[in-house]
Write a protein that holds these residues in place. Structure first.
Motif, PDB file in Angstrom:
ATOM      1  N   GLN A  55       0.839  -1.210   0.000  1.00  0.00           N
ATOM      2  CA  GLN A  55       0.000   0.000   0.000  1.00  0.00           C
ATOM      3  C   GLN A  55       0.869   1.253   0.000  1.00  0.00           C
ATOM      4  OE1 GLN A  55      -3.096   0.534  -0.522  1.00  0.00           O
ATOM      5  NE2 GLN A  55      -4.053  -1.451  -0.191  1.00  0.00           N
ATOM      6  N   LYS A  56       1.943   1.235   0.792  1.00  0.00           N
ATOM      7  CA  LYS A  56       2.856   2.388   0.821  1.00  0.00           C
ATOM      8  C   LYS A  56       3.534   2.563  -0.534  1.00  0.00           C
ATOM      9  CE  LYS A  56       3.567   2.313   5.748  1.00  0.00           C
ATOM     10  NZ  LYS A  56       4.393   1.898   6.864  1.00  0.00           N
ATOM     11  N   SER A  57       3.884   1.454  -1.166  1.00  0.00           N
ATOM     12  CA  SER A  57       4.491   1.533  -2.501  1.00  0.00           C
ATOM     13  C   SER A  57       3.522   2.167  -3.489  1.00  0.00           C
ATOM     14  CB  SER A  57       4.885   0.139  -2.996  1.00  0.00           C
ATOM     15  OG  SER A  57       5.949  -0.366  -2.246  1.00  0.00           O
ATOM     16  N   ILE A  58       2.258   1.782  -3.406  1.00  0.00           N
ATOM     17  CA  ILE A  58       1.243   2.360  -4.297  1.00  0.00           C
ATOM     18  C   ILE A  58       1.161   3.864  -4.093  1.00  0.00           C
ATOM     19  CG2 ILE A  58      -1.245   2.481  -4.742  1.00  0.00           C
ATOM     20  CD1 ILE A  58      -1.309  -0.584  -4.297  1.00  0.00           C
ATOM     21  N   GLU A  59       1.173   4.303  -2.831  1.00  0.00           N
ATOM     22  CA  GLU A  59       1.142   5.742  -2.552  1.00  0.00           C
ATOM     23  C   GLU A  59       2.351   6.431  -3.188  1.00  0.00           C
ATOM     24  OE1 GLU A  59       0.815   6.396   1.687  1.00  0.00           O
ATOM     25  OE2 GLU A  59      -0.829   4.952   1.831  1.00  0.00           O
ATOM     26  N   ASN A  60       3.520   5.811  -3.066  1.00  0.00           N
ATOM     27  CA  ASN A  60       4.733   6.389  -3.655  1.00  0.00           C
ATOM     28  C   ASN A  60       4.657   6.403  -5.177  1.00  0.00           C
ATOM     29  OD1 ASN A  60       5.898   6.833  -1.136  1.00  0.00           O
ATOM     30  ND2 ASN A  60       6.894   4.836  -1.112  1.00  0.00           N
ATOM     31  N   PHE A  61       4.157   5.323  -5.772  1.00  0.00           N
ATOM     32  CA  PHE A  61       3.991   5.278  -7.228  1.00  0.00           C
ATOM     33  C   PHE A  61       3.070   6.411  -7.683  1.00  0.00           C
ATOM     34  CE2 PHE A  61       4.524   0.370  -7.172  1.00  0.00           C
ATOM     35  CZ  PHE A  61       5.887   0.469  -7.364  1.00  0.00           C
ATOM     36  N   ARG A  62       1.965   6.593  -6.976  1.00  0.00           N
ATOM     37  CA  ARG A  62       0.993   7.624  -7.370  1.00  0.00           C
ATOM     38  C   ARG A  62       1.593   9.021  -7.251  1.00  0.00           C
ATOM     39  NH1 ARG A  62      -4.285   4.485  -5.021  1.00  0.00           N
ATOM     40  NH2 ARG A  62      -4.670   3.313  -6.924  1.00  0.00           N
ATOM     41  N   SER A  63       2.391   9.237  -6.236  1.00  0.00           N
ATOM     42  CA  SER A  63       3.074  10.522  -6.091  1.00  0.00           C
ATOM     43  C   SER A  63       4.046  10.733  -7.251  1.00  0.00           C
ATOM     44  CB  SER A  63       3.821  10.560  -4.756  1.00  0.00           C
ATOM     45  OG  SER A  63       4.563  11.741  -4.637  1.00  0.00           O
ATOM     46  N   GLU A  64       4.757   9.680  -7.601  1.00  0.00           N
ATOM     47  CA  GLU A  64       5.711   9.758  -8.711  1.00  0.00           C
ATOM     48  C   GLU A  64       4.979   9.989 -10.036  1.00  0.00           C
ATOM     49  OE1 GLU A  64       9.627   7.253 -10.119  1.00  0.00           O
ATOM     50  OE2 GLU A  64       8.651   6.712  -8.237  1.00  0.00           O
ATOM     51  N   ILE A  65       3.804   9.378 -10.196  1.00  0.00           N
ATOM     52  CA  ILE A  65       2.993   9.598 -11.400  1.00  0.00           C
ATOM     53  C   ILE A  65       2.644  11.074 -11.518  1.00  0.00           C
ATOM     54  CG2 ILE A  65       0.704   9.213 -12.427  1.00  0.00           C
ATOM     55  CD1 ILE A  65       0.936   6.283 -11.358  1.00  0.00           C
ATOM     56  N   GLN A  66       2.227  11.681 -10.399  1.00  0.00           N
ATOM     57  CA  GLN A  66       1.892  13.107 -10.425  1.00  0.00           C
ATOM     58  C   GLN A  66       3.106  13.941 -10.827  1.00  0.00           C
ATOM     59  OE1 GLN A  66       0.341  13.733  -6.469  1.00  0.00           O
ATOM     60  NE2 GLN A  66      -1.759  13.331  -7.111  1.00  0.00           N
ATOM     61  N   ASP A  67       4.277  13.616 -10.270  1.00  0.00           N
ATOM     62  CA  ASP A  67       5.495  14.356 -10.611  1.00  0.00           C
ATOM     63  C   ASP A  67       5.836  14.213 -12.089  1.00  0.00           C
ATOM     64  OD1 ASP A  67       5.736  15.069  -7.946  1.00  0.00           O
ATOM     65  OD2 ASP A  67       7.329  13.615  -7.507  1.00  0.00           O
ATOM     66  N   GLU A  68       5.774  12.979 -12.579  1.00  0.00           N
ATOM     67  CA  GLU A  68       6.107  12.730 -13.987  1.00  0.00           C
ATOM     68  C   GLU A  68       5.098  13.414 -14.918  1.00  0.00           C
ATOM     69  OE1 GLU A  68       8.694  11.249 -15.481  1.00  0.00           O
ATOM     70  OE2 GLU A  68       9.683  10.737 -13.599  1.00  0.00           O
ATOM     71  N   ALA A  69       3.822  13.353 -14.555  1.00  0.00           N
ATOM     72  CA  ALA A  69       2.791  13.988 -15.381  1.00  0.00           C
ATOM     73  C   ALA A  69       2.998  15.506 -15.405  1.00  0.00           C
ATOM     74  CB  ALA A  69       1.401  13.631 -14.862  1.00  0.00           C
ATOM     75  N   ALA A  70       3.355  16.078 -14.262  1.00  0.00           N
ATOM     76  CA  ALA A  70       3.613  17.522 -14.198  1.00  0.00           C
ATOM     77  C   ALA A  70       4.824  17.877 -15.056  1.00  0.00           C
ATOM     78  CB  ALA A  70       3.828  17.961 -12.754  1.00  0.00           C
ATOM     79  N   ASP A  71       5.880  17.059 -14.982  1.00  0.00           N
ATOM     80  CA  ASP A  71       7.062  17.308 -15.818  1.00  0.00           C
ATOM     81  C   ASP A  71       6.699  17.252 -17.294  1.00  0.00           C
ATOM     82  OD1 ASP A  71       8.683  17.615 -13.622  1.00  0.00           O
ATOM     83  OD2 ASP A  71       9.611  15.633 -13.765  1.00  0.00           O
ATOM     84  N   ARG A  72       5.886  16.271 -17.640  1.00  0.00           N
ATOM     85  CA  ARG A  72       5.471  16.119 -19.043  1.00  0.00           C
ATOM     86  C   ARG A  72       4.664  17.346 -19.486  1.00  0.00           C
ATOM     87  NH1 ARG A  72       2.370  10.689 -20.722  1.00  0.00           N
ATOM     88  NH2 ARG A  72       4.379   9.772 -20.229  1.00  0.00           N
ATOM     89  N   LYS A  73       3.751  17.785 -18.614  1.00  0.00           N
ATOM     90  CA  LYS A  73       2.909  18.941 -18.917  1.00  0.00           C
ATOM     91  C   LYS A  73       3.757  20.202 -19.073  1.00  0.00           C
ATOM     92  CE  LYS A  73      -1.025  21.546 -17.169  1.00  0.00           C
ATOM     93  NZ  LYS A  73      -1.984  21.707 -16.066  1.00  0.00           N
TER      94      LYS A  73
END
Length: 80
Positions: A55-73
């Motif tokens: 569950q903690k890994s999922i939270e970290n993955f989701r945070s990383e997704i937000q960071d990567e999506a923001a970088d892409r944007k």
């Protein structure tokens, strides 16, 4: 001695890879919960602990997704 140049940092598909990792981890949690029905004692506790880490890994993955999506944007193409 030959020197190889490092591969360029290609982050162009990181969001998709991270989403796949989230889905795979969710699948692992669900499979472990099904197994837990038949587990007792220490084995059951170990499964619960592992799922908490997942569950903690999922939270970290989701945070990383937000960071990567923001970088892409913001214009990061991943091929720089």
């Amino acid at each position: 001695m030959t020197h190889k140049t490092p591969k360029p940092d290609d982050r162009s598909d990181n969001v998709e890879k991270l989403r796949d990792m989230v889905q795979n981890t969710i699948g692992n949690i669900e499979a472990a919960e099904e197994t837990m029905v038949f587990a007792e004692g220490k084995e059951r506790a170990a499964i619960k602990a592992k799922n908490e880490r997942r569950q903690k890994s999922i939270e970290n993955f989701r945070s990383e997704i937000q960071d990567e999506a923001a970088d892409r944007k913001n214009g990061y193409s991943g091929n720089e």
